[in-house]
Design an enzyme around this catalytic site. Structure first.
Site, PDB file in Angstrom:
ATOM      1  N   GLU A 186      11.234   4.726 -10.687  1.00 26.92           N
ATOM      2  CA  GLU A 186      11.253   4.320  -9.273  1.00 26.92           C
ATOM      3  C   GLU A 186      11.278   2.806  -9.076  1.00 26.92           C
ATOM      4  O   GLU A 186      10.709   2.295  -8.124  1.00 26.92           O
ATOM      5  CB  GLU A 186      10.027   4.878  -8.542  1.00 26.92           C
ATOM      6  CG  GLU A 186      10.043   6.367  -8.380  1.00 26.92           C
ATOM      7  CD  GLU A 186       9.018   6.846  -7.353  1.00 26.92           C
ATOM      8  OE1 GLU A 186       8.037   6.135  -7.127  1.00 26.92           O
ATOM      9  OE2 GLU A 186       9.236   7.929  -6.783  1.00 26.92           O
ATOM     10  N   GLU A 257      11.478  14.542  -8.797  1.00 21.07           N
ATOM     11  CA  GLU A 257      10.123  14.776  -8.274  1.00 21.07           C
ATOM     12  C   GLU A 257      10.206  15.385  -6.888  1.00 21.07           C
ATOM     13  O   GLU A 257      10.458  14.678  -5.907  1.00 21.07           O
ATOM     14  CB  GLU A 257       9.324  13.463  -8.180  1.00 21.07           C
ATOM     15  CG  GLU A 257       8.973  12.852  -9.513  1.00 21.07           C
ATOM     16  CD  GLU A 257       8.123  11.581  -9.379  1.00 21.07           C
ATOM     17  OE1 GLU A 257       7.465  11.393  -8.324  1.00 21.07           O
ATOM     18  OE2 GLU A 257       8.137  10.784 -10.321  1.00 21.07           O
TER      19      GLU A 257
HETATM   20  C1  GAL Z   1       6.042   8.777  -7.281  1.00 23.95           C
HETATM   21  C2  GAL Z   1       5.875   8.379  -8.736  1.00 23.95           C
HETATM   22  C3  GAL Z   1       4.987   9.376  -9.455  1.00 23.95           C
HETATM   23  C4  GAL Z   1       3.744   9.652  -8.663  1.00 23.95           C
HETATM   24  C5  GAL Z   1       4.135  10.110  -7.276  1.00 23.95           C
HETATM   25  C6  GAL Z   1       2.970  10.386  -6.378  1.00 23.95           C
HETATM   26  O1  GAL Z   1       6.452   7.694  -6.520  1.00 23.95           O
HETATM   27  O2  GAL Z   1       7.114   8.309  -9.379  1.00 23.95           O
HETATM   28  O3  GAL Z   1       4.667   8.872 -10.720  1.00 23.95           O
HETATM   29  O4  GAL Z   1       3.001   8.490  -8.609  1.00 23.95           O
HETATM   30  O5  GAL Z   1       4.861   9.125  -6.644  1.00 23.95           O
HETATM   31  O6  GAL Z   1       2.193  11.385  -6.887  1.00 23.95           O
END
Ligand code: GAL
Length: 859
Positions: A186, A257
């Site tokens: 990210e 994600e």
């Molecule tokens: C994203 C990140 C993850 C985790 C998530 C929130 O931005 O890539 O590692 O932090 O947010 O749980």
């Protein structure tokens, strides 16, 4: 002739090699095109889920992976946590929960693929985002930018992991399960890359080249990185990714994600994400061309030890994931998503064959059709948040609830609607029992505890003196949460600070929490929160003439893990520290005086966490509600195999160890604010991390997971370090159990996905069915607590009959279900008769399961 025979031998050997080679090594060629990842020439629709190996134990891994597979996952995604594997530069650790190779092999054993997100920056609510704190002390280093010392370290660690995987033949190109790898994380997110100026851009290019040069034989991804250079695939993270487009038409649309819930903070309420919305986001993604989707998290687990990031991330990392913190399936989340996965997979051939043709069916109504030759799959969406709609599609009518997607694997019959849940609900409960079950009175339990007082202020030879106030992370290198700032100050008889009621101490700290001791006594405490870690404390203090000691215990609660230059956030008392006399208005700034510092606690230095010291005191007068106290007791494990937690209600804040293994930081007195919660969150409309919260006004976390594998049946040692003060005799066990099993299915629900019959023209003939299945082997449905066919209302545990209800529902369901492990009942007037004509009816059932009793054998 000999030549001939030799030739034959060569030929036979060659034939053997040709035949045997594919059997002995399953090398897969992983590439991609604009539509999908291509594995051995086949485009694939892949369902993935994150499980972070150190957030559970190796003993839990096979079960977690099997439940993931049963839930319909093809891929397990994990970060690699640099700070775990290289706690000291060049000293590597891959043991126990850090056994990455074993984890990857466990996934492979279940026949699933792996997406290895090497990072090595992870974020992940992990201490310091996954970077080892020693990295901060490398001369000239600036993290995550075009900085030579940083790049050298990042390359060294990334190569180390790639080599480790290659050495074990774990890449798909070598016959292993790893089909994808991630570099960075990210970095392209709002404001991060740009904060590093043009060096940010060159760093991205460097990271991409460096990764590709490691020659893994499988594709690399960068998430949230719109400028990811070829051949790196840029992927999407978020609650929704249907509108996402990769930066080249040669790359597939992938979602690394999909946040299945959100993380909990100490001081925060518990976020949850309704499964109807999560299912909607998944179906929308596949509707609009996506082919790989990952749940972050599928199993969140536990932040053991001091691994949580933050600051203020709780020890539980449950995440409202399909598998709960303890590894039990969370229903109906797990089951409904399993149905979604099956429905999407029924469309796989059509999905990978072509791009969707998207058309509008009216305001907020959208159809996407994947059609080639004989295959056709369609997704119909209602993205409106208010009203259900009826749409016409291919000459047929379909009812689409608001904020839902219907999936039609044959472009005609609906196999699933994301807002209609066929899966059963399970309400888990915790059964409490005392820590020492054979001793009842609290007096007797108290006698089982022993303790050691942690000295206030400086007690170690390693203490040192410095002028002025020091930043904490630079001072402790995160060896401990604790840093003492100690000052001896002489108050002369004529100074205004002797008037106790009128003197205040003012302390400002970057955080994360602070305890002030004046002349050895706790005078006040302060703490930040997840939104603002800083602490500003102003407390009345009583000084005496002559020497006074001001001991400030500053502590961190997980180091910052996110943001541009997050590693430079800092912590601790950077000042000012002032004495103020309200009466005279006099102020003395103590900030630049000569302070004495001590990193960590005496008890840490002595290794008290293992329990094996000769200094433990056991007398009948157990100190309670005393700050800075180490406690120890012995206990027997609760009987059975149900997951175990310790309920720390009664304690303040600290860390706990069972048989030397850290359960993490406990902090049951940090209570969530009273507002912002709803127990029945409306899933319709865009989700955000603060939309659906529960547990307002209650402690953020009282229960702390103790993995079964850390326990022996008897004689376990529990050690606590309590900072603020608590009563350890109030601590109890809680075992996680499934309470009721419920389901609520209407006449308008599609049949269960597994009744789909591709060969039949009508697709699904069964009609809606209510299905129940006891979760554990050996269990049967023992009773039906509630059954109503008509217009029942309420949720599992609180169902009630509506105005319309069939009189035979209970008897019909009892007959179909009691005594069986699972049952299915037709949700129709054919089963129950019609209690109210012209009304859409539903069937609601609450059942309970118990172990099947041993059959009596008559001789
Ligand atoms: C994203 C990140 C993850 C985790 C998530 C929130 O931005 O890539 O590692 O932090 O947010 O749980």
């Amino acid at each position: 002739m000999i030549m001939m025979r030799g030739g034959t031998t060569v030929f036979v050997l060659l034939l053997w090699w040709l035949l045997a080679a594919p059997l002995t090594s399953y090398c897969a060629n992983v590439t991609y095109d604009h539509r999908a990842l291509v594995i051995d020439g086949q485009r694939r629709v892949l369902i993935s889920g994150s499980i972070h190996y150190p957030r559970s134990t190796p003993e839990m891994w096979p079960d977690l992976v099997q439940k993931s597979k049963d839930g319909g996952l093809d891929v397990i995604e994990t970060y690699v946590f640099w700070n775990l594997h290289e706690p000291v530069r060049s000293q590597y650790d891959f043991e126990g929960r850090k056994d990455l190779v074993k984890f990857v092999k466990t996934v492979a054993d279940a026949g699933l693929y792996v997406h290895l997100r090497i990072g090595p920056y992870a974020c992940a609510e992990w201490n310091y985002g996954g970077f080892p704190v020693w990295l901060h002390f490398v001369p000239g280093i600036v993290f995550r930018t075009d900085n030579e010392p940083f790049k050298a370290e990042m390359k060294r660690f990334t190569a180390k992991i790639v080599d480790l995987m290659k050495g074990e033949k774990l890449y798909a190109s070598q016959g292993g399960p790893i089909i994808l790898s991630q570099i960075e994380n990210e970095y392209g997110n709002g404001g991060i890359e740009s904060a590093y100026g043009s060096a940010g851009k060159s760093y991205v290019n460097w990271a991409a080249n460096m990764a590709v040069s490691l020659d893994t034989g499988v594709p690399w991804v960068m998430c949230q990185q719109a400028d990811a250079p070829d051949p790196i695939i840029n992927t999407c993270n978020g609650f929704y990714c249907d509108q996402f487009k990769p930066n080249s038409n040669q790359k597939p649309k992938m979602w690394t994600e999909n946040w299945s819930g959100w993380f909990l903070s100490f001081g925060g309420a518990a976020p949850y994400r309704p499964v109807e919305d999560l299912a909607f986001s998944v179906a929308r993604f596949f509707q609009l061309g996506g082919t790989l989707q990952n749940y972050y998290m599928y199993h969140g687990g536990t932040n053991f030890g001091r691994t949580t990031g933050g600051p203020f991330i709780s020890t539980s990392y449950d995440y409202d994931a399909p598998l709960d913190e303890y590894g039990l399936i969370r229903q109906p989340k797990w089951g409904h998503l399993k149905d979604v996965h099956k429905a999407v997979k029924l469309c796989e051939a059509a999905l990978v064959a072509t791009d969707p043709t998207v058309s509008s069916l009216g305001p907020n109504l959208e159809a996407a059709v994947y059609k080639t030759g004989s295959t056709c799959a369609a997704f119909l969406a209602n993205v409106g948040t208010q009203s259900d709609a009826t749409v016409k599609f291919n000459g047929n009518s379909y009812r689409l609830p608001a904020w839902s997607v219907s999936i039609l694997p044959d472009c005609k019959n609906v196999v699933l609607n994301t807002a209609k849940i066929n899966s059963a609900t399970m309400v888990p409960s915790f059964i409490h029992q005392s820590l020492n079950s054979n001793v009842d009175s609290s007096e007797a339990i108290a006698s089982d505890w022993s303790w050691i007082n942690e000295p206030v202020g400086i007690s170690l030879d390693s203490a040192f003196v410095k002028l002025g106030l020091l930043e904490q992370i630079n001072t402790t290198a995160d060896k401990s949460d604790y840093l003492w700032y100690s000052l001896r100050t002489n108050i002369k008889g004529n100074e205004p600070f002797l008037d106790g009621s009128q003197t205040v101490l003012h302390v400002e700290s970057l955080g994360h929490a602070l305890h002030v001791f004046i002349n050895g006594k706790l005078a006040g405490s302060g703490k930040g929160n997840s939104g603002n870690a800083k602490v500003a404390l102003e407390i009345p203090i009583a000084l005496s003439a002559g020497k006074n000691t001001i001991d400030l215990l500053s502590l961190t609660v997980g180091l910052q893990n996110y943001g541009a230059f997050y590693d430079q956030t800092g912590a601790g008392i950077t000042g000012p520290v002032k004495l103020k006399s309200a009466k005279s208005g006099t102020t003395v700034d103590l900030s630049s005086q000569q302070w004495t510092y001590q990193v960590g606690l005496q008890g840490e230095e002595l290794g008290l966490s293992s329990g094996s010291s000769s200094q433990w005191v056991s007398q009948s007068t157990l100190p309670k509600n005393q700050p800075l106290t180490w406690y120890k007791t012995k206990f027997d494990a609760p009987a059975g195999n149900d997951p175990v937690a310790i309920d720390f209600t009664g304690m303040g804040k600290g860390e706990a160890w069972v048989n030397g293994q850290s359960l993490g930081r406990y902090w049951p007195v940090y209570v969530a604010s009273n507002s912002g919660c709803t127990d029945s969150c409306n899933y319709r409309g865009s989700y955000s991390s603060s939309k659906c919260l529960k547990n307002c006004g209650k402690p953020s976390q009282t229960l702390y997971h103790v993995p079964r594998s850390w326990l022996q049946s008897s004689g376990n040692t529990l050690v606590l370090f309590e900072e603020i003060g608590g009563d350890p005799t109030k601590i109890s066990f809680a075992t996680r159990q499934i309470g009721s099993l419920c389901s609520h299915v209407s006449e308008s629900h599609p049949s269960p996905v597994d009744t789909w019959d591709a060969d039949s023209t009508s697709g699904m003939k069964a009609g809606p069915l209510l299905s129940l299945e006891c979760p554990f082997p050996g269990q049967v449905i023992s009773s039906i607590k509630f059954a109503s066919f008509g217009t029942p209302h309420g949720t599992c545990g609180s169902f009630g009959h509506g105005q319309c209800s069939s009189s035979n529902a209970l008897a019909v369901v009892q007959k179909a279900c009691v005594g069986s492990k699972s049952c299915r009942v037709g949700v129709s007037i054919n089963t129950f008769g019609d209690p109210c004509k012209g009304v859409t009816k539903s069937l609601a059932v609450e059942a309970s399961c118990t172990k099947r009793h041993a059959q009596r054998i008559h001789l």
